[in-house]
Scaffold this motif. Structure first.
Motif, PDB file in Angstrom:
ATOM      1  N   LYS A 176     -11.907  36.445  -6.600  1.00 20.93           N
ATOM      2  CA  LYS A 176     -13.053  37.338  -6.424  1.00 20.93           C
ATOM      3  C   LYS A 176     -14.259  36.838  -7.219  1.00 20.93           C
ATOM      4  O   LYS A 176     -15.386  36.809  -6.721  1.00 20.93           O
ATOM      5  CB  LYS A 176     -12.674  38.753  -6.864  1.00 20.93           C
ATOM      6  N   CYS A 233     -15.618  33.743  -5.476  1.00 28.57           N
ATOM      7  CA  CYS A 233     -16.274  34.110  -4.217  1.00 28.57           C
ATOM      8  C   CYS A 233     -17.657  34.696  -4.455  1.00 28.57           C
ATOM      9  O   CYS A 233     -18.590  34.448  -3.674  1.00 28.57           O
ATOM     10  CB  CYS A 233     -15.412  35.095  -3.421  1.00 28.57           C
ATOM     11  N   LYS A 234     -17.819  35.465  -5.506  1.00 26.04           N
ATOM     12  CA  LYS A 234     -19.121  36.071  -5.817  1.00 26.04           C
ATOM     13  C   LYS A 234     -20.149  35.019  -6.217  1.00 26.04           C
ATOM     14  O   LYS A 234     -21.334  35.161  -5.943  1.00 26.04           O
ATOM     15  CB  LYS A 234     -18.981  37.091  -6.953  1.00 26.04           C
ATOM     16  N   GLY A 242     -11.702  38.192  -1.321  1.00 26.61           N
ATOM     17  CA  GLY A 242     -12.844  37.506  -0.735  1.00 26.61           C
ATOM     18  C   GLY A 242     -12.553  36.169  -0.083  1.00 26.61           C
ATOM     19  O   GLY A 242     -13.433  35.583   0.542  1.00 26.61           O
TER      20      GLY A 242
END
Length: 192
Positions: free
Chosen positions: A149, A152-153, A178
């Protein structure tokens, strides 16, 4: 990014990663498997492996770092393109990914997240590997939803999670974090 490749990965929440001839035979029999990561072979057998996948209607991605007899030089990418007609390559080496893109191959840049230093390097090198312009990055091991996560951000590149994926919980954890897809050599996971 090539839209056909992106669509194939997005439509396949699980990518079959094959490590032997048994895996090759089994994945060729499953219509739902669209993309295959080839993690075995040598310079004498890789063209036959790719050909078998193409005959089964699969996108064949050769892991450059795992094919016996290939060098880590960019010329090895040309060999794969010209002699196997693979659809794309996977590598931990940005220079090979960059050469693959120049030759019109699909590309996946693989990262091993072993500790906080490796994680920081992936997060901080997003701009560095952007020069290689991979279609996807693959994060291993794929059983770290919090880390996936986080990556992915921060990443501009879509993420595939791979390594140690053994059950539906692992798959769902990575996808919910994600990742666009997961790759696995575990044949039970292919059929989830």
């Amino acid at each position: 990014m090539d839209q056909k490749f992106y669509n194939a990965v997005e439509a396949s929440p699980v990518i079959a990663a094959i490590k032997d001839m048994d895996g090759l035979e089994k994945c060729c029999q499953v219509e739902d498997i669209k993309v295959v990561f080839i993690l075995f072979g040598d310079i004498c057998s890789i063209d036959g492996i790719v050909q078998k996948l193409h005959e089964a209607g699969k996108i064949a991605m050769v892991h450059m770092d795992l094919i016996v007899g290939l060098s880590s030089k960019e010329i090895a990418v040309e060999y794969i393109k010209n002699n196997t007609h693979a659809d794309g390559i996977i590598s931990t080496k940005p220079a090979l990914i960059k050469r693959g893109r120049e030759l019109g191959l699909y590309t996946v840049l693989r990262f091993f997240i072993l500790d906080s230093i490796a994680l920081r390097n992936v997060e901080m090198t997003d701009h560095q590997y952007a020069g290689a312009r991979p279609d996807f990055i693959e994060i291993l091991p794929g059983v770290m939803p919090k880390i996936i996560k986080r990556i992915c951000k921060k990443s501009r590149c879509p993420v595939i999670a791979g390594g140690l994926i053994t059950d539906k919980e692992d798959v769902m954890g990575a996808l919910n974090a994600g990742a666009i897809s997961v790759s696995s050599t575990n044949q039970d996971v292919w059929f989830l």
